[in-house]
Design an enzyme around this catalytic site. Structure first.
Site, mmCIF file in Angstrom:
data_model
loop_
_atom_site.group_PDB
_atom_site.id
_atom_site.type_symbol
_atom_site.label_atom_id
_atom_site.label_comp_id
_atom_site.label_asym_id
_atom_site.label_seq_id
_atom_site.Cartn_x
_atom_site.Cartn_y
_atom_site.Cartn_z
ATOM 1 C CG ASP A 139 -52.677 57.407 -136.267
ATOM 2 O OD1 ASP A 139 -51.770 56.301 -136.465
ATOM 3 O OD2 ASP A 139 -52.098 58.262 -135.876
ATOM 4 C CB ILE A 140 -51.305 53.869 -140.425
ATOM 5 C CG1 ILE A 140 -51.527 52.685 -141.198
ATOM 6 C CG2 ILE A 140 -49.981 53.888 -139.519
ATOM 7 C CD1 ILE A 140 -52.377 52.474 -142.115
ATOM 8 C CD GLU A 175 -44.573 57.883 -136.082
ATOM 9 O OE1 GLU A 175 -44.613 57.087 -137.102
ATOM 10 O OE2 GLU A 175 -45.160 57.757 -135.073
ATOM 11 C CG HIS A 226 -49.634 64.835 -137.353
ATOM 12 N ND1 HIS A 226 -48.229 65.357 -137.548
ATOM 13 C CD2 HIS A 226 -49.400 64.198 -136.285
ATOM 14 C CE1 HIS A 226 -47.528 64.619 -136.744
ATOM 15 N NE2 HIS A 226 -48.211 63.903 -136.044
ATOM 16 C CG HIS A 238 -52.568 62.747 -132.815
ATOM 17 N ND1 HIS A 238 -52.267 61.491 -133.336
ATOM 18 C CD2 HIS A 238 -51.490 63.459 -132.730
ATOM 19 C CE1 HIS A 238 -50.957 61.246 -133.631
ATOM 20 N NE2 HIS A 238 -50.584 62.617 -133.365
HETATM 21 P P1 5GP Z 1 -46.727 62.130 -133.773
HETATM 22 O O1 5GP Z 1 -45.725 62.523 -134.937
HETATM 23 O O2 5GP Z 1 -47.722 63.136 -133.402
HETATM 24 O O3 5GP Z 1 -45.948 61.544 -132.756
HETATM 25 O O4 5GP Z 1 -47.309 60.879 -134.457
HETATM 26 C C1 5GP Z 1 -47.610 60.503 -135.793
HETATM 27 C C2 5GP Z 1 -48.806 59.638 -136.035
HETATM 28 O O5 5GP Z 1 -48.796 59.365 -137.309
HETATM 29 C C3 5GP Z 1 -48.713 58.324 -135.442
HETATM 30 O O6 5GP Z 1 -49.948 58.072 -134.447
HETATM 31 C C4 5GP Z 1 -48.602 57.349 -136.650
HETATM 32 O O7 5GP Z 1 -49.352 56.054 -136.315
HETATM 33 C C5 5GP Z 1 -49.048 58.145 -137.504
HETATM 34 N N1 5GP Z 1 -48.543 57.645 -139.034
HETATM 35 C C6 5GP Z 1 -47.147 57.722 -139.312
HETATM 36 N N2 5GP Z 1 -47.034 57.125 -140.559
HETATM 37 C C7 5GP Z 1 -48.362 57.158 -141.113
HETATM 38 C C8 5GP Z 1 -48.792 56.869 -142.277
HETATM 39 O O8 5GP Z 1 -48.014 56.442 -143.138
HETATM 40 N N3 5GP Z 1 -50.192 56.628 -142.522
HETATM 41 C C9 5GP Z 1 -50.958 57.004 -141.404
HETATM 42 N N4 5GP Z 1 -52.378 56.996 -141.882
HETATM 43 N N5 5GP Z 1 -50.607 57.224 -140.348
HETATM 44 C C10 5GP Z 1 -49.227 57.354 -140.000
#
Ligand code: 5GP
Length: 130
Positions: A29-30, A88, A93, A95
């Site tokens: 995760d970035i 997001e 995905h 985690h």
């Molecule tokens: P969620 O959708 O479960 O709320 O979180 C999405 C996750 O994806 C976040 O923790 C965010 O930091 C990560 N994320 C979003 N865009 C990117 C990206 O372009 N590259 C990476 N490696 N992680 C990403």
């Protein structure tokens, strides 16, 4: 249109890859919740994890389990926490985050790490992946 995670899995957008097979991709995760925070995705584009069919869901979780075992070997920690939110990015995905206490898992308090450290963490997890 392909999701950002499909582009990452296809290598069109760079990522710190930790593991992959023909159906799955795992990368850092970035913006990690803890150092070594990994996202595990199916290459198939399905927004919501519980819309995956039983086979795809099972295979994803089994792949995530292999990644978690590699993370546990590579990173000193008590547990690998598992979470699914998907608020997001509209591409399933999982985690996986190394934790030592419940308080470590605060998704509202994430901290980016220097590129060198990210690469070194990714390499150490990849080296343990079986
Ligand atoms: P969620 O959708 O479960 O709320 O979180 C999405 C996750 O994806 C976040 O923790 C965010 O930091 C990560 N994320 C979003 N865009 C990117 C990206 O372009 N590259 C990476 N490696 N992680 C990403």
């Amino acid at each position: 249109m392909a999701t950002i995670f499909s582009k990452i899995a296809a290598g069109e957008i760079p990522s710190y890859r930790v593991a992959a097979d023909e159906k799955h991709y795992a990368f850092l995760d970035i913006n990690p919740v803890t150092p070594g925070h990994v996202l595990v995705i199916p290459r198939k584009e399905v927004d919501y994890i519980f819309d995956l069919d039983e086979q795809d869901y099972t295979e994803l979780m089994l792949f995530a389990r292999r990644v978690a075992k590699a993370m546990k070997k590579a990173i000193p920690c008590k547990r690998i926490a598992v979470a699914v939110m998907g608020m997001e990015v509209p591409h399933t995905h999982v985690h996986l985050a190394p934790i030592n206490s419940e308080g470590d898992l605060q998704f509202s308090k994430k901290t980016p790490l220097p590129a060198e450290q990210m690469q070194s963490i990714a390499d150490s997890i990849a080296a343990e992946f079986e």
